[in-house]
Each structure stands twice: as C-alpha cells, then as structure tokens.
Design an enzyme around this catalytic site. Structure first.
Site, PDB file in Angstrom:
ATOM      1  N   ASP A  13       7.180 -12.199   0.400  1.00 20.70           N
ATOM      2  CA  ASP A  13       8.191 -12.434   1.433  1.00 20.70           C
ATOM      3  C   ASP A  13       9.096 -11.208   1.574  1.00 20.70           C
ATOM      4  OD1 ASP A  13       9.536 -13.822   3.372  1.00 20.70           O
ATOM      5  OD2 ASP A  13      10.676 -15.078   1.993  1.00 20.70           O
ATOM      6  N   HIS A  30       5.153  -5.464   7.990  1.00 22.39           N
ATOM      7  CA  HIS A  30       3.866  -6.038   7.581  1.00 22.39           C
ATOM      8  C   HIS A  30       2.880  -4.926   7.210  1.00 22.39           C
ATOM      9  CE1 HIS A  30       5.268  -9.970   8.522  1.00 22.39           C
ATOM     10  NE2 HIS A  30       5.273  -9.808   9.835  1.00 22.39           N
ATOM     11  N   LEU A 125     -11.410  -8.629 -11.537  1.00 22.40           N
ATOM     12  CA  LEU A 125     -10.371  -9.479 -10.946  1.00 22.40           C
ATOM     13  C   LEU A 125     -10.915 -10.289  -9.752  1.00 22.40           C
ATOM     14  CD1 LEU A 125      -7.198 -10.042 -10.761  1.00 22.40           C
ATOM     15  CD2 LEU A 125      -7.201  -8.298  -8.960  1.00 22.40           C
TER      16      LEU A 125
HETATM   17  C1  FPP Z   1       6.455 -13.452   4.990  1.00 25.60           C
HETATM   18  O1  FPP Z   1       7.575 -12.603   5.007  1.00 25.60           O
HETATM   19  C2  FPP Z   1       5.212 -12.689   5.041  1.00 25.60           C
HETATM   20  C3  FPP Z   1       4.164 -12.967   5.851  1.00 25.60           C
HETATM   21  C4  FPP Z   1       4.129 -14.136   6.758  1.00 25.60           C
HETATM   22  C5  FPP Z   1       2.982 -12.096   5.947  1.00 25.60           C
HETATM   23  C6  FPP Z   1       2.501 -11.459   4.702  1.00 25.60           C
HETATM   24  C7  FPP Z   1       1.665 -10.311   5.102  1.00 25.60           C
HETATM   25  C8  FPP Z   1       1.519  -9.188   4.388  1.00 25.60           C
HETATM   26  C9  FPP Z   1       2.095  -9.020   3.042  1.00 25.60           C
HETATM   27  C10 FPP Z   1       0.793  -8.011   4.921  1.00 25.60           C
HETATM   28  C11 FPP Z   1      -0.597  -8.257   5.341  1.00 25.60           C
HETATM   29  C12 FPP Z   1      -1.437  -8.827   4.292  1.00 25.60           C
HETATM   30  C13 FPP Z   1      -2.645  -8.345   3.957  1.00 25.60           C
HETATM   31  C14 FPP Z   1      -3.443  -9.033   2.934  1.00 25.60           C
HETATM   32  C15 FPP Z   1      -3.213  -7.169   4.555  1.00 25.60           C
HETATM   33  P1  FPP Z   1       8.192 -12.000   6.336  1.00 25.60           P
HETATM   34  O2  FPP Z   1       7.481 -10.781   6.611  1.00 25.60           O
HETATM   35  O3  FPP Z   1       8.206 -13.002   7.370  1.00 25.60           O
HETATM   36  O4  FPP Z   1       9.613 -11.505   5.927  1.00 25.60           O
HETATM   37  P2  FPP Z   1      11.064 -11.977   6.336  1.00 25.60           P
HETATM   38  O5  FPP Z   1      11.310 -13.206   5.513  1.00 25.60           O
HETATM   39  O6  FPP Z   1      11.875 -10.809   5.897  1.00 25.60           O
HETATM   40  O7  FPP Z   1      11.143 -12.213   7.807  1.00 25.60           O
END
Ligand code: FPP
Length: 225
Positions: A13, A30, A125
C-alpha cells in the site's frame, strides 16, 4: 529454535500517496511499486528459509478505482510479467497467480498462463501474485467447489483455496492497520507487522529488520509457552 518466516505475505500500500507527495500522478507510484516488487521478490528468492511470498497486487474491490488507473494497472501487470519472465527463470522462482482470473483480458490471461507454465518446474521461491483477489471470494469459491462433499473440514476447505499455505508473517506498508480482505483464512495465526513506509520506499533492508523481529516472537498457536 527461532521462527522461520516460511510464508511471507505483503499488502503493498502507498503507491498513490508516494507519487502525489512528489507532485506526480498516481500511476507513477504504481510504476515505482513494480520496481519494489522486483527487489523484494529477489531478496526473498535469495533467502531459502522463505518458501512462499504472496503479494496483493489487485483486489476484487480495486475495480472501483477510476477506469484510467485500473487500465494502467492491467497494462503494468502485463508489461511486468513479460519483462520479468527471465528474472523468474534465472531466480528459480515459480509464479503462481491467485484470485479469480476469469475477468481479465485474454492478452493478460495469456501472459499469466505463459509465465506460470514456464516457471512450473522452478523449485525455489514461490511468488503468489494476488490478482482480482479477495479472501471472501476465495473462501466462497472454495466452499462451492466442495458443496457435493458430505462434510467440509478445515483441511478440505484449506486445500480448496487458491492459496493453500498458512501465512507466518503478514506485512502491510502505507500506515493503515487493516487486512483489507487479504488471506483472512491463511493468516489465522500470522504475525502482523505494519509499517508507515510507502510501498515504493519499502526496501529489502526493512524486510530484513522485520524478519529479524519476527524470529524473536514467541508463537503459541493458541497453546501455552
Ligand atoms: C494499493 O495502494 C496498491 C495497489 C492497488 C496496487 C499495487 C500495485 C503494485 C505494487 C504495482 C504493480 C504490481 C506488480 C506485480 C507489477 P495505492 O497505490 O492505492 O496507494 P495509496 O493508498 O497511497 O493510494
């Protein structure tokens, strides 16, 4: 003997806030978050006591986000899996998607299948990537798959889940203290660690420090010391 973190699960997150703090768009966060996925996966692959790493990449609730962000995430996942295919193979990492994949585009499903098949013989892994994943959805699907069996047991339900391994260590980055429908069954006895670090800034040395602390915790699984 100290605890071994055989199964580490992470709620990733904070990408959006990380980017906004830098005056950039959430998608930039992201993009950077994907770099952290690579670094943390590589770290885990190099530490043989970690057998499973489960990452929450896209939840059943994330479809509520703006269309442009959802589309970006879909493209990023596809791009990541294509470009990291060789990293999985070179690192002896098996890729296993968990979640209901039926909703994804054909091209994303093809890439998921391709990397899953290509890495099926890797015996280092296991990286479980949670995609269109929600724990309640997973449990309901598992229960439905067992509805013609006479008795459902803890063991039979566990075995019918997408992710069949109990979690030892569950980490959430980004400062919130909740599970957000992630591995609710498998985390029944997990140790929970929360950090304010935003996912793009979460580095292997912080994971290492958390694991060090985890190893000192006394786990009783409902019993006595
Ligand atoms: C939540 O935090 C995160 C997500 C919904 C997406 C997670 C995606 C990634 C870590 C990158 C892509 C993944 C791969 C495997 C390539 P948020 O980004 O919504 O953060 P916020 O709470 O600050 O809005």
């Amino acid at each position: 003997m100290s605890n071994q973190p055989r199964h580490v699960a992470i709620i990733m997150d904070g990408n959006g806030r990380w980017a906004e703090m830098k005056g950039k768009t959430r998608t930039f966060g992201h993009e950077q978050g994907a770099e952290t996925v690579r670094a943390i996966t590589t770290y885990c692959a190099q530490h043989s006591e970690i057998e499973q790493l489960t990452l929450y990449a896209f939840s059943t609730e994330n479809w509520k986000r703006p269309k442009i962000e959802v589309e970006f995430l879909m493209k990023l996942l596809e791009r990541y899996l294509k470009s990291e295919r060789s990293t999985y193979l070179e690192g002896n990492i098996r890729f296993e998607p968990i979640g209901d994949l039926s909703i994804f585009s054909k091209s994303l499903r093809n890439v998921i299948d391709d990397v899953q098949n290509a890495t099926s013989a890797c015996n280092g892994l296991v990286q479980n990537l949670a995609l269109n994943y929600g724990s309640r959805d997973e449990i309901v699907r598992a229960a439905n798959s067992l509805k013609n069996t006479e008795t459902i047991t803890v063991e039979s339900l566990s075995a019918a889940l997408d992710c069949t391994h109990d979690v030892d260590l569950l980490i959430r980055t980004g400062g919130d203290h909740r599970l957000s429908n992630f591995l609710l069954w498998q985390a029944a006895y997990a140790e929970l660690f929360f950090t304010n670090t935003l996912w793009p800034d979460f580095a292997p040395n912080e994971l290492e420090a958390i694991i060090k602390k985890f190893k000192t915790v006394e786990r009783r699984f409902g019993g006595l010391a």
